[in-house]
Motif scaffolding. Structure first.
Motif, PDB file in Angstrom:
ATOM      1  N   LEU A   6       0.829  -1.206   0.000  1.00 23.38           N
ATOM      2  CA  LEU A   6       0.000   0.000   0.000  1.00 23.38           C
ATOM      3  C   LEU A   6       0.862   1.254   0.000  1.00 23.38           C
ATOM      4  O   LEU A   6       1.875   1.321   0.705  1.00 23.38           O
ATOM      5  N   VAL A   7       0.430   2.255  -0.748  1.00 18.37           N
ATOM      6  CA  VAL A   7       1.154   3.525  -0.754  1.00 18.37           C
ATOM      7  C   VAL A   7       0.632   4.462   0.338  1.00 18.37           C
ATOM      8  O   VAL A   7       1.314   5.406   0.738  1.00 18.37           O
ATOM      9  N   ALA A   8      -0.594   4.196   0.814  1.00 17.43           N
ATOM     10  CA  ALA A   8      -1.194   5.058   1.833  1.00 17.43           C
ATOM     11  C   ALA A   8      -2.397   4.347   2.453  1.00 17.43           C
ATOM     12  O   ALA A   8      -2.868   3.329   1.931  1.00 17.43           O
ATOM     13  N   ILE A   9      -2.874   4.885   3.573  1.00 12.10           N
ATOM     14  CA  ILE A   9      -4.103   4.418   4.212  1.00 12.10           C
ATOM     15  C   ILE A   9      -4.987   5.634   4.454  1.00 12.10           C
ATOM     16  O   ILE A   9      -4.604   6.564   5.181  1.00 12.10           O
ATOM     17  N   ASP A  10      -6.145   5.629   3.837  1.00 10.93           N
ATOM     18  CA  ASP A  10      -7.122   6.706   3.981  1.00 10.93           C
ATOM     19  C   ASP A  10      -8.023   6.357   5.164  1.00 10.93           C
ATOM     20  O   ASP A  10      -8.821   5.416   5.099  1.00 10.93           O
ATOM     21  N   ILE A  11      -7.927   7.114   6.231  1.00 13.78           N
ATOM     22  CA  ILE A  11      -8.629   6.801   7.471  1.00 13.78           C
ATOM     23  C   ILE A  11     -10.075   7.287   7.475  1.00 13.78           C
ATOM     24  O   ILE A  11     -10.836   7.020   8.406  1.00 13.78           O
ATOM     25  N   HIS A  12     -10.515   7.967   6.380  1.00 15.67           N
ATOM     26  CA  HIS A  12     -11.827   8.637   6.442  1.00 15.67           C
ATOM     27  C   HIS A  12     -12.532   8.582   5.089  1.00 15.67           C
ATOM     28  O   HIS A  12     -12.405   9.487   4.254  1.00 15.67           O
ATOM     29  N   THR A  13     -13.291   7.508   4.846  1.00 11.60           N
ATOM     30  CA  THR A  13     -14.105   7.417   3.636  1.00 11.60           C
ATOM     31  C   THR A  13     -15.535   7.053   4.010  1.00 11.60           C
ATOM     32  O   THR A  13     -15.772   6.335   4.981  1.00 11.60           O
ATOM     33  N   HIS A  14     -16.475   7.531   3.195  1.00 15.32           N
ATOM     34  CA  HIS A  14     -17.898   7.381   3.502  1.00 15.32           C
ATOM     35  C   HIS A  14     -18.589   6.378   2.589  1.00 15.32           C
ATOM     36  O   HIS A  14     -18.333   6.334   1.381  1.00 15.32           O
ATOM     37  N   ALA A  15     -19.472   5.592   3.171  1.00 12.34           N
ATOM     38  CA  ALA A  15     -20.437   4.795   2.424  1.00 12.34           C
ATOM     39  C   ALA A  15     -21.699   5.638   2.327  1.00 12.34           C
ATOM     40  O   ALA A  15     -22.485   5.704   3.282  1.00 12.34           O
ATOM     41  N   MET A 249      -0.824  12.465  13.333  1.00 15.95           N
ATOM     42  CA  MET A 249      -1.563  13.001  12.194  1.00 15.95           C
ATOM     43  C   MET A 249      -1.812  11.895  11.177  1.00 15.95           C
ATOM     44  O   MET A 249      -0.919  11.096  10.879  1.00 15.95           O
ATOM     45  N   LEU A 250      -3.019  11.860  10.612  1.00 14.03           N
ATOM     46  CA  LEU A 250      -3.455  10.763   9.744  1.00 14.03           C
ATOM     47  C   LEU A 250      -4.014  11.297   8.433  1.00 14.03           C
ATOM     48  O   LEU A 250      -4.792  12.251   8.420  1.00 14.03           O
ATOM     49  N   PHE A 251      -3.637  10.637   7.344  1.00 11.45           N
ATOM     50  CA  PHE A 251      -4.221  10.961   6.045  1.00 11.45           C
ATOM     51  C   PHE A 251      -5.676  10.516   6.003  1.00 11.45           C
ATOM     52  O   PHE A 251      -6.026   9.391   6.343  1.00 11.45           O
ATOM     53  N   GLY A 252      -6.537  11.417   5.568  1.00 14.70           N
ATOM     54  CA  GLY A 252      -7.931  11.103   5.303  1.00 14.70           C
ATOM     55  C   GLY A 252      -8.401  11.997   4.184  1.00 14.70           C
ATOM     56  O   GLY A 252      -7.990  13.161   4.099  1.00 14.70           O
ATOM     57  N   SER A 253      -9.253  11.480   3.304  1.00 16.17           N
ATOM     58  CA  SER A 253      -9.699  12.294   2.171  1.00 16.17           C
ATOM     59  C   SER A 253     -11.078  12.908   2.394  1.00 16.17           C
ATOM     60  O   SER A 253     -11.316  14.062   2.084  1.00 16.17           O
ATOM     61  N   ASP A 254     -11.998  12.133   2.957  1.00 11.31           N
ATOM     62  CA  ASP A 254     -13.424  12.442   3.057  1.00 11.31           C
ATOM     63  C   ASP A 254     -14.163  11.985   1.796  1.00 11.31           C
ATOM     64  O   ASP A 254     -15.178  12.563   1.408  1.00 11.31           O
ATOM     65  N   TRP A 255     -13.634  10.946   1.161  1.00 12.06           N
ATOM     66  CA  TRP A 255     -14.274  10.341  -0.011  1.00 12.06           C
ATOM     67  C   TRP A 255     -15.748  10.065   0.258  1.00 12.06           C
ATOM     68  O   TRP A 255     -16.100   9.638   1.358  1.00 12.06           O
ATOM     69  N   PRO A 256     -16.627  10.318  -0.702  1.00 16.74           N
ATOM     70  CA  PRO A 256     -16.375  10.783  -2.072  1.00 16.74           C
ATOM     71  C   PRO A 256     -16.394  12.295  -2.235  1.00 16.74           C
ATOM     72  O   PRO A 256     -16.247  12.783  -3.348  1.00 16.74           O
ATOM     73  N   ALA A 257     -16.585  13.046  -1.134  1.00 15.34           N
ATOM     74  CA  ALA A 257     -16.632  14.504  -1.248  1.00 15.34           C
ATOM     75  C   ALA A 257     -15.305  15.050  -1.775  1.00 15.34           C
ATOM     76  O   ALA A 257     -15.275  15.963  -2.598  1.00 15.34           O
TER      77      ALA A 257
END
Length: 292
Positions: A6-15, A249-257
């Motif tokens: 894995l290149v990264a872990i996104d801690i924040h994605t939405h269903a 500090m953690l990477f998160g995108s807020d996918w799909p926003a």
């Protein structure tokens, strides 16, 4: 999950897509408002991804992701996406997905029983709370029965903090009250549940310094950087990321926003130290999630 690949872990994605048939009345307008706030045309056109489509997207990019629904039925009237369904799809995509769940704390002891069942029978690793959407102060003692269940099972509690795109620009903000999401309320929770890992989601505008204070003072509190393009991060957030909070500090995108493509591209352009980037993008999350 093969961490080394894995290149990264996104801690924040939405269903986001609702279960149990067609969308509820008002849901399209709600998503259109969110799409305008985040400049995300997919939401405005009713083209939000399913959990399975999300898995495919993240697998293609070799990014692990934590995914969850939000149980805000009581405040919004929108049916929640079933926790069990999200967990089952995540289990079928366990090479790339880690399931969290969401339960309105107002469900009390019944909610706590559900939480224990989800952790024990469905492999749920944490819970998403949205104080503004769920209409509660995080330090309200009525929520503690839920936190007790989470803490006893060793799971993670992730809380929305700061302003939200939910209801932005809609009459009365769709009834969303921003006051509930001041991160300082989580200081009480961190004191009362010192062994429960807590994530403060998003740059906490307009309470950024409060969030940094809580995360600096309480060993069990972390911050995810989702919900904003990094190019808008305030200087003090970048400063703390590069220094005393570099391991929290953690990477998160807020996918799909916000897509990870957009977030990661903008993250490359801000002044984060080279030795800190890998911590934020993967190493801190891997340790927190007990993947490493």
């Amino acid at each position: 999950m093969k961490l080394d690949e894995l290149v990264a872990i996104d801690i924040h994605t939405h269903a986001e897509e609702p279960c149990c048939g067609p969308r509820d009345d008002g849901y399209d307008e709600f998503q259109a408002g969110m799409a305008k706030y985040f400049r995300n045309p997919a939401g405005a056109k009713g083209m939000l991804p399913t959990v399975q489509e999300t898995a495919a997207y993240y697998r293609e990019r070799k990014i692990g992701c934590v995914i969850f629904p939000v149980d805000a039925e009581r405040e919004t009237g929108f049916r929640r996406y079933k926790n069990e369904e999200v967990a089952e799809i995540a289990a079928a995509n366990s090479d790339i997905m880690i399931p969290f769940a969401s339960i309105d704390p107002a469900k009390g002891k019944a909610g706590a029983r559900e939480a224990r069942r989800l952790m024990r029978d469905f492999g749920i690793k944490g819970f998403k709370f949205h104080p503004t959407m769920q209409g509660f102060y995080p330090n309200d003692r009525s929520a503690y029965v839920m936190y007790e269940a989470i803490a006893e099972e060793g799971a993670i509690a992730l809380f929305h903090t700061g302003q939200t795109g939910v209801g932005s620009g809609m009459p009365g903000g769709m009834g969303m009250r921003l006051k509930y999401s001041n991160p300082m309320y989580l200081d009480d929770v961190a004191v009362d549940f010192p062994d429960m890992k807590i994530i403060l989601a998003h740059p906490s505008f307009p309470w950024q310094e409060e969030a940094l204070s809580v995360a600096t003072h309480k060993p069990n509190v972390y911050i995810d950087l989702s919900g904003w393009s990094p190019k808008y991060f305030p200087p003090i957030l970048v400063q703390y990321t590069n220094s005393i909070l570099k391991h929290k500090m953690l990477f998160g995108s807020d996918w799909p926003a916000i897509t990870p493509d957009r977030w990661l591209a903008d993250f490359e352009k801000i002044g984060i130290k080279d030795e800190v980037r890998s911590l934020v993008l993967k190493e801190n999350a891997a340790k927190l999630l007990k993947l490493a």
